[in-house]
Scaffold this motif. Structure first.
Motif, short mmCIF file in Angstrom:
data_model
loop_
_atom_site.label_atom_id
_atom_site.label_comp_id
_atom_site.label_asym_id
_atom_site.label_seq_id
_atom_site.Cartn_x
_atom_site.Cartn_y
_atom_site.Cartn_z
N GLU A 1 26.66 12.92 -48.40
CA GLU A 1 26.52 11.63 -47.70
C GLU A 1 25.09 11.44 -47.22
N LYS A 2 24.51 12.50 -46.62
CA LYS A 2 23.15 12.41 -46.08
C LYS A 2 22.13 12.10 -47.18
N ASP A 3 22.33 12.69 -48.36
CA ASP A 3 21.41 12.46 -49.48
C ASP A 3 21.69 11.14 -50.20
N LYS A 4 22.72 10.43 -49.72
CA LYS A 4 23.07 9.10 -50.28
C LYS A 4 23.41 9.17 -51.77
N LYS A 5 24.04 10.25 -52.17
CA LYS A 5 24.44 10.40 -53.56
C LYS A 5 25.59 9.43 -53.93
N PHE A 6 26.22 8.85 -52.89
CA PHE A 6 27.30 7.90 -53.13
C PHE A 6 26.81 6.61 -53.79
N LEU A 7 25.49 6.44 -53.88
CA LEU A 7 24.93 5.24 -54.52
C LEU A 7 24.93 5.34 -56.04
N ASP A 8 25.22 6.54 -56.59
CA ASP A 8 25.29 6.69 -58.05
C ASP A 8 26.43 5.85 -58.59
N GLN A 9 26.26 5.33 -59.80
CA GLN A 9 27.26 4.42 -60.35
C GLN A 9 28.45 5.15 -60.96
N ASP A 10 28.23 6.34 -61.47
CA ASP A 10 29.31 7.03 -62.19
C ASP A 10 30.03 8.07 -61.32
N ILE A 11 30.19 7.77 -60.05
CA ILE A 11 30.90 8.70 -59.16
C ILE A 11 32.38 8.69 -59.51
N SER A 12 32.97 9.88 -59.52
CA SER A 12 34.41 9.99 -59.66
C SER A 12 34.84 11.25 -58.92
N LEU A 13 36.10 11.30 -58.57
CA LEU A 13 36.64 12.46 -57.87
C LEU A 13 36.45 13.72 -58.71
N VAL A 14 36.66 13.58 -60.02
CA VAL A 14 36.55 14.73 -60.92
C VAL A 14 35.12 15.27 -60.93
N LYS A 15 34.15 14.38 -61.09
CA LYS A 15 32.74 14.80 -61.17
C LYS A 15 32.27 15.41 -59.85
N LEU A 16 32.65 14.79 -58.73
CA LEU A 16 32.21 15.31 -57.43
C LEU A 16 32.83 16.66 -57.14
N ALA A 17 34.11 16.83 -57.47
CA ALA A 17 34.77 18.12 -57.25
C ALA A 17 34.07 19.20 -58.08
N ALA A 18 33.72 18.86 -59.31
CA ALA A 18 33.04 19.82 -60.18
C ALA A 18 31.67 20.21 -59.61
N SER A 19 30.95 19.22 -59.06
CA SER A 19 29.62 19.53 -58.51
C SER A 19 29.72 20.39 -57.25
N PHE A 20 30.88 20.35 -56.59
CA PHE A 20 31.10 21.18 -55.39
C PHE A 20 31.76 22.52 -55.75
N ASN A 21 31.93 22.78 -57.05
CA ASN A 21 32.64 23.99 -57.51
C ASN A 21 34.04 24.07 -56.90
N SER A 22 34.69 22.92 -56.79
CA SER A 22 36.03 22.86 -56.23
C SER A 22 36.94 22.17 -57.23
N ASN A 23 38.10 21.71 -56.75
CA ASN A 23 39.00 20.97 -57.61
C ASN A 23 39.36 19.65 -56.95
N THR A 24 39.92 18.75 -57.75
CA THR A 24 40.18 17.40 -57.25
C THR A 24 41.23 17.39 -56.15
N LYS A 25 42.21 18.27 -56.22
CA LYS A 25 43.25 18.30 -55.19
C LYS A 25 42.65 18.63 -53.83
N TYR A 26 41.82 19.69 -53.76
CA TYR A 26 41.22 20.09 -52.49
C TYR A 26 40.30 18.99 -51.95
N LEU A 27 39.45 18.48 -52.84
CA LEU A 27 38.49 17.47 -52.38
C LEU A 27 39.20 16.21 -51.89
N SER A 28 40.25 15.81 -52.60
CA SER A 28 41.01 14.63 -52.20
C SER A 28 41.64 14.83 -50.83
#
Length: 565
Positions: A451-478
């Motif tokens: 949030e601080k780095d304002k990465k939410f401004l990227d156009q291709d954000i998805s739960l799957v991609k963000l979970a992968a970048s956090f080395n997590s899974n979609t269920k946990y992140l959701s």
């Protein structure tokens, strides 16, 4: 006659193709789809022979459960069929496309179905299918389809009177299609010229039409030449070159009628009639206006500018003391008015402004008294007028109420942002049931940095991609987002984008000059529709209202500064 002949040939094949008894002839039983496709193209001008290969193609695809080829087969049938069968094949095409589970295929099928509705002038149904198509196509990188949606939405915007928005979309389409897609390029150029005419830029309309005629010849698409000449004929009327308008349009109306393009045929007849009327040749003009009325009756088609046909016919037969035709054309005006109202509320509001319905209602009552004695009824007239007044009063009150609510929301939003409070999220000691507290804490830490780095401004954000970048899974992140931010993931991302934009608009006055499309792209929305929906969901007001209020406050502030100086 040509369409009827094709219908007679195709219907028996269609009935057979829906029945399991239909068999592919032995001579082509083991041929592949490409062979059948080549034969369909080879016999495209021979309906009987083409139909055999078309239905064999469909039967083979059904038997093999090859949904992509089945979709292609139904699309080919659609293009080869008369209007009466096109929606049947469009529905079958959509069914097959859904079976592919491919966003581009499903989107293309809904888009084609919408185009069929549009060709039949069923604009509500066309819009519904375009919006569904856009939902699927927006998820893909198929730019041809993306621009095809833009083009068809531009046509609906132009029909609805939103010409500037249509021009913006059409310019994009012209630029994209120019190099590789001749047909789409020329259609976009033609529609762009029509829109220039609608906003009163007649010089640019003529330039566009001239370019279209040159490009049609250069690209060997001669059938488009008639459409550009038709457009120029209309344009010449507005330039008051009435004889030139007549000459252009008379050379194209027969071609349009042969193409069964009844919409442009109606427009051509209307402006021929208008040109003769302007030349004081009223007797010559009347048959062209009656042709517009015939198309309304036979095809249920009209549009806002064509309503003037009825104004002139009413004026003409009133002057001739022909009470019967005077009354008939008043009734036809109301029929056309109702048709427009059912199609587009924006159009009916314009019609009410440009034509005084109250006067025509009075005349209608008087003429009915002259023709059918005893039917004149003052109570009915008063009730109609009262109802119209109440409707206008309600619409005015609703508009006032909405604006008052938006203003309160705007002021509350400005006060909230003015406080500039920075909310922080504390990690509770107890974790979510399914997540280890240490894992939850690490995820929240990553989320806060994101949030601080304002990465939410990227156009291709998805739960799957963000979970992968956090080395997590979609269920946990959701679960983390829902538990600690109290929102579903899509709502959470959208609100971050909108909150960022509101703050940026307050701090950066230059940003206020952007249009909605540019603002949507600035904060990573893939379409104006998604941006507008997210903005309204977050602020409870339209983005256009918010921007207008910001500019208004800026102007007021500037005037106060000058006064103080």
């Amino acid at each position: 006659m040509k369409q009827l002949f094709r219908l007679v040939l195709l219907v028996p094949f269609w009935l057979q193709s829906q029945n399991t008894s239909f068999q592919i002839p032995d001579s082509i039983q083991h041929k592949d789809f490409r062979y059948l496709e080549d034969r369909i193209y080879q016999f495209r001008n021979d309906s009987a022979r083409a139909a055999l290969y078309l239905f064999s193609y469909v039967k083979k695809a059904k038997r093999e459960r090859n949904w992509r080829e089945l979709q292609n087969g139904y699309q080919s049938l659609l293009h080869q069929s008369p209007p009466a069968l096109r929606l049947v094949y469009a529905d079958s095409m959509v069914y097959a496309a859904k079976k592919t589970s491919d966003d581009a295929a499903i989107g293309a099928a809904f888009l084609t179905k919408g185009i069929v509705f549009y060709a039949q002038k069923k604009y509500k149904e066309a819009l519904d299918d375009y919006l569904i198509a856009n939902e699927y196509i927006a998820r893909t990188n198929d730019y041809y389809l993306i621009y095809k949606v833009k083009y068809n939405m531009a046509l609906l915007k132009s029909y609805s009177g939103f010409y500037e928005e249509a021009i913006s979309l059409l310019r994009e389409c012209v630029s994209y299609y120019k190099k590789k897609h001749d047909g789409a390029y020329l259609n976009s150029l033609h529609s762009l010229g029509l829109s220039y005419n609608k906003v009163g830029n007649y010089g640019l309309c003529s330039q566009t039409n001239a370019e279209g005629i040159r490009e049609s010849e250069k690209r060997a698409v001669p059938e488009m030449t008639s459409y550009f000449k038709h457009s120029e004929g209309v344009n010449q009327y507005f330039l008051k070159n009435y004889q030139q308008s007549i000459d252009y349009l008379k050379n194209t109306v027969a071609v349009l009628e042969n193409n069964d393009d009844f919409a442009n045929e109606a427009v051509g007849n209307f402006y021929i009639g208008k040109s003769y009327w302007a030349l004081k040749k009223h007797e010559t003009a009347i048959p062209y206006f009656t042709k517009v009325d015939q198309i309304l009756n036979s095809r249920q088609f009209t549009r806002r500018d064509l309503l003037e046909s009825y104004q002139l016919l009413i004026h003409y037969y009133k002057a001739k003391d022909n009470a019967k035709l005077h009354l008939y054309y008043i009734d036809q005006l109301f029929k056309a008015d109702r048709l427009l109202h059912e199609t587009n509320l924006y159009l009916v509001s314009k019609v009410n402004k440009e034509y005084d319905n109250k006067t025509h209602i009075i005349e209608k009552q008087k003429l009915e008294h002259l023709i059918d004695k005893g039917k004149y009824n003052d109570i009915i007239f008063i009730a109609i007028v009262t109802l119209l007044f109440m409707i206008l009063l309600f619409l005015g009150y609703r508009d006032f109420k909405n604006k008052s609510m938006y203003k309160k929301k705007f002021e509350a939003l400005m006060d909230k942002n003015g406080e500039a409070k920075k909310e922080t999220t504390k990690i509770p000691h107890s974790g979510i049931a399914d997540i280890n507290p240490t894992v939850a804490a690490e995820l929240i830490k990553q989320l806060e940095k994101w949030e601080k780095d304002k990465k939410f401004l990227d156009q291709d954000i998805s739960l799957v991609k963000l979970a992968a970048s956090f080395n997590s899974n979609t269920k946990y992140l959701s679960l983390i987002v829902y538990h600690y931010r109290h929102k579903k993931f899509v709502t959470y991302v959208n609100e971050l984008k909108i909150d960022y934009l509101i703050q940026a608009l307050e701090e950066n006055k230059q940003l206020r000059q952007y249009n909605q499309k540019a603002l949507a792209e600035e904060i990573g929305f893939s379409s104006i529709q998604r941006f507008a929906h997210a903005f309204r969901a977050r602020t409870e007001m339209p983005a256009s209202y918010f921007m207008a209020q910001l500019r208004k406050e800026e102007t007021t502030s500037g005037l106060q500064t000058k006064t103080a100086l």
